[in-house]
Design a protein around this motif. Structure first.
Motif, short mmCIF file in Angstrom:
data_model
loop_
_atom_site.label_atom_id
_atom_site.label_comp_id
_atom_site.label_asym_id
_atom_site.label_seq_id
_atom_site.Cartn_x
_atom_site.Cartn_y
_atom_site.Cartn_z
N PRO A 68 0.79 -1.24 0.00
CA PRO A 68 0.00 0.00 0.00
C PRO A 68 0.83 1.28 0.00
O PRO A 68 0.40 2.29 -0.56
N GLU A 69 2.01 1.25 0.58
CA GLU A 69 2.84 2.46 0.64
C GLU A 69 3.25 2.96 -0.75
O GLU A 69 3.58 4.13 -0.91
N VAL A 70 3.24 2.05 -1.72
CA VAL A 70 3.73 2.40 -3.06
C VAL A 70 2.75 2.01 -4.16
O VAL A 70 3.15 1.86 -5.32
N ALA A 71 1.50 1.85 -3.83
CA ALA A 71 0.51 1.45 -4.84
C ALA A 71 0.46 2.48 -5.97
O ALA A 71 0.37 3.67 -5.72
N PRO A 72 0.54 2.00 -7.21
CA PRO A 72 0.52 2.93 -8.35
C PRO A 72 -0.83 3.60 -8.54
O PRO A 72 -1.87 3.03 -8.23
#
Length: 185
Positions: A68-72
């Motif tokens: 979730p921290e880097v979801a596009p």
């Protein structure tokens, strides 16, 4: 032109216990900080997803979901690979070249495998690379000792530090996330 942020394999599959102990539990948070700033600056972003072709790999199905921290976001490109380099079997190099990108900031999982291979290849292709060393992590399973069963596998921090030290100065400039954020894209 701003540096492109390359986020490598920051996926749910790396939560599987098969990987063993890891270093740097804050890697995803730091990668998320980089991503938030790149979005704020409207700088180029590329997400890399590993889709394994190996039987039993945790990097298939739900394991390919980005953390979730880097979801596009919908408009951010995703490049899928099944090998260590984000440049092999993908359109990443063409995308960067067509976007006139010459500088990269790389982060992700795992330091001695896909991060290292992509960083080396990026430099060999002529990109200037900054590696966010504290937005990467290594796992105990990154130390293959089956070829020498009498060896003790090194600690994940040692694996990580060794991989970074092999890259810094020749293939990239390894920097802390805070330094990269201060420098900007």
């Amino acid at each position: 032109m701003a540096s492109a942020l390359i986020l490598i394999d920051i996926q749910m599959g790396f939560e599987a216990p098969v990987w063993g102990a890891r270093n740097n539990p804050g890697a995803e948070t730091n990668a998320g900080r980089l991503l938030a700033e790149w979005r704020k600056w409207a700088a180029p972003i590329c997400h890399i997803r590993h889709v394994s072709s190996e039987f039993g790999s945790p990097l298939v199905s739900e394991g390919t979901i980005f953390k979730p921290e880097v979801a596009p976001l919908d408009h951010e490109p995703i490049f899928e690979k099944s090998v260590n380099s984000a440049f092999i079997g993908t359109e990443l190099e063409d995308h960067l070249t067509q976007s006139s990108v010459g500088d990269l900031v790389i982060c992700g999982l795992t330091t001695p495998h896909c991060v290292s291979t992509t960083t080396r290849m990026a430099a060999n292709l002529g990109f200037n690379v900054r590696l966010a060393h504290d937005a990467c992590a290594a796992f105990a399973s990154n130390a293959a000792t089956d070829w020498a069963p009498t060896l003790t596998a090194p600690d994940p921090q040692v694996i990580h530090d060794t991989a970074i030290s092999h890259l810094h100065g020749e293939f990239c400039t390894a920097l802390a996330t805070d330094t990269i954020l201060t420098e900007g894209p």
